[in-house]
Design an enzyme around this catalytic site. Structure first.
Site, PDB file in Angstrom:
ATOM      1  N   SER A  83       0.820  -1.220   0.000  1.00  0.00           N
ATOM      2  CA  SER A  83       0.000   0.000   0.000  1.00  0.00           C
ATOM      3  C   SER A  83       0.850   1.266   0.000  1.00  0.00           C
ATOM      4  O   SER A  83       2.009   1.257   0.433  1.00  0.00           O
ATOM      5  CB  SER A  83      -0.905   0.035   1.231  1.00  0.00           C
ATOM      6  OG  SER A  83      -1.720  -1.100   1.275  1.00  0.00           O
TER       7      SER A  83
HETATM    8  N1  SAH Z   1      -0.128  -5.602   3.866  1.00  0.00           N
HETATM    9  C1  SAH Z   1       0.624  -5.865   2.687  1.00  0.00           C
HETATM   10  C2  SAH Z   1      -0.098  -5.513   1.394  1.00  0.00           C
HETATM   11  C3  SAH Z   1      -1.262  -6.359   1.178  1.00  0.00           C
HETATM   12  S1  SAH Z   1      -1.773  -6.653  -0.477  1.00  0.00           S
HETATM   13  C4  SAH Z   1       1.966  -5.187   2.687  1.00  0.00           C
HETATM   14  O1  SAH Z   1       2.269  -4.434   3.615  1.00  0.00           O
HETATM   15  O2  SAH Z   1       2.736  -5.427   1.765  1.00  0.00           O
HETATM   16  C5  SAH Z   1      -3.027  -7.795  -0.038  1.00  0.00           C
HETATM   17  C6  SAH Z   1      -2.520  -9.162   0.281  1.00  0.00           C
HETATM   18  O3  SAH Z   1      -3.632  -9.917   0.772  1.00  0.00           O
HETATM   19  C7  SAH Z   1      -2.019  -9.910  -0.955  1.00  0.00           C
HETATM   20  O4  SAH Z   1      -0.722 -10.361  -0.732  1.00  0.00           O
HETATM   21  C8  SAH Z   1      -3.013 -11.061  -1.096  1.00  0.00           C
HETATM   22  O5  SAH Z   1      -2.421 -12.245  -1.582  1.00  0.00           O
HETATM   23  C9  SAH Z   1      -3.507 -11.244   0.334  1.00  0.00           C
HETATM   24  N2  SAH Z   1      -4.800 -11.904   0.496  1.00  0.00           N
HETATM   25  C10 SAH Z   1      -5.892 -11.840  -0.303  1.00  0.00           C
HETATM   26  N3  SAH Z   1      -6.894 -12.595   0.201  1.00  0.00           N
HETATM   27  C11 SAH Z   1      -6.426 -13.145   1.370  1.00  0.00           C
HETATM   28  C12 SAH Z   1      -6.992 -14.007   2.341  1.00  0.00           C
HETATM   29  N4  SAH Z   1      -8.233 -14.493   2.246  1.00  0.00           N
HETATM   30  N5  SAH Z   1      -6.222 -14.357   3.395  1.00  0.00           N
HETATM   31  C13 SAH Z   1      -4.945 -13.904   3.517  1.00  0.00           C
HETATM   32  N6  SAH Z   1      -4.357 -13.091   2.622  1.00  0.00           N
HETATM   33  C14 SAH Z   1      -5.087 -12.700   1.554  1.00  0.00           C
END
Ligand code: SAH
Length: 234
Positions: A83
């Site tokens: 983000s």
């Molecule tokens: N917080 C992260 C950015 C998140 S992007 C950072 O600091 O880099 C969103 C992430 O959520 C992605 O990596 C995606 O694979 C994950 N995601 C999506 N659905 C999910 C779920 N049901 N459980 C766990 N992770 C999930």
């Protein structure tokens, strides 16, 4: 013997560049906090401290290093993104964290947000649905010495029942609705922040406070996030 002197000289030049690189990143980070975060109303001291002290450049792919401290989200592979720094700070501040808190993050991604949380609270549990990202984040936490973060590969929709209840929960992927298991795993007095809305559209960032007999929800900002999926990926 002859070759030793140039070798040492090369090593010294290399080290000098390394030190200069780190200093450069530190000054970019200080500028990021000053121009992107403080100016947009983030005042919570522990949030500012964490944003100043977590090396964001360690969490982005090599191809993105030059943009580590820019005012935007960045690709982290597998179609996912880290983000925008301001959003990380905003969501962190919104949780009103205490140093004794136990926090759950859903969507580890690069691990950057988890590292920011870990600078503030006692322990962070974070779940990532894509195996490769979960494993690389886990490794990164070890290399960088974040010993209060536990990373798990799995579907975060169901939370982490045997570590619950949590003081705070942060979901960093966009959900179509608020997962009930996450509400159930919040302590009374606990806070959750989650982007909610239709698939791939603009979503509402919702702040939730679990009170004794009710759950209070407040829309705080419009945001864009990659979707919360239910599909476990290698
Ligand atoms: N917080 C992260 C950015 C998140 S992007 C950072 O600091 O880099 C969103 C992430 O959520 C992605 O990596 C995606 O694979 C994950 N995601 C999506 N659905 C999910 C779920 N049901 N459980 C766990 N992770 C999930």
């Amino acid at each position: 013997m002859m070759i030793k002197v140039p070798n040492i000289a090369l090593i010294l030049v290399f080290l000098a560049f390394q030190v200069q690189g780190q200093t450069n990143f530190a000054s970019q980070r200080e500028k990021m906090v000053r121009t992107q975060i403080k100016t947009r109303g983030i005042t919570n001291p522990v949030t500012l401290y964490a944003m100043l002290n977590v090396p964001r450049h360690e969490f982005v792919p090599d191809s993105q290093k030059d943009y580590s401290y820019s005012d935007s989200p960045l690709p982290i592979g597998k179609g996912q993104t880290i983000s925008q720094p301001f959003i990380v700070a905003y969501m962190t501040q919104a949780l009103k964290l205490e140093s004794t808190d136990k926090v759950l993050e859903v969507g580890t991604g690069s691990g950057y947000q988890a590292a920011v949380l870990a600078k503030i609270v006692d322990s962070v549990y974070t779940i990532e649905i894509i195996k490769e990202l979960a494993l690389s984040s886990k490794k990164k936490m070890q290399t960088l010495g974040y010993s209060n973060i536990t990373v798990k590969w799995g579907d975060g929709y169901n939370g982490w029942p045997n570590k619950a209840p949590f003081d705070a929960i942060m979901v960093t992927a966009g959900a179509e609705s608020i997962p009930q298991p996450l509400i159930d795993q919040l302590k009374v007095g606990g806070r959750m922040i989650i982007p909610v809305g239709p698939h791939y559209g603009t979503r509402q960032l919702v702040l939730i406070i679990k009170k004794k007999n009710k759950v209070v929800k407040k829309n705080v900002m419009l945001v864009r996030f990659v979707p919360l999926t239910r599909k476990i990926r290698e």
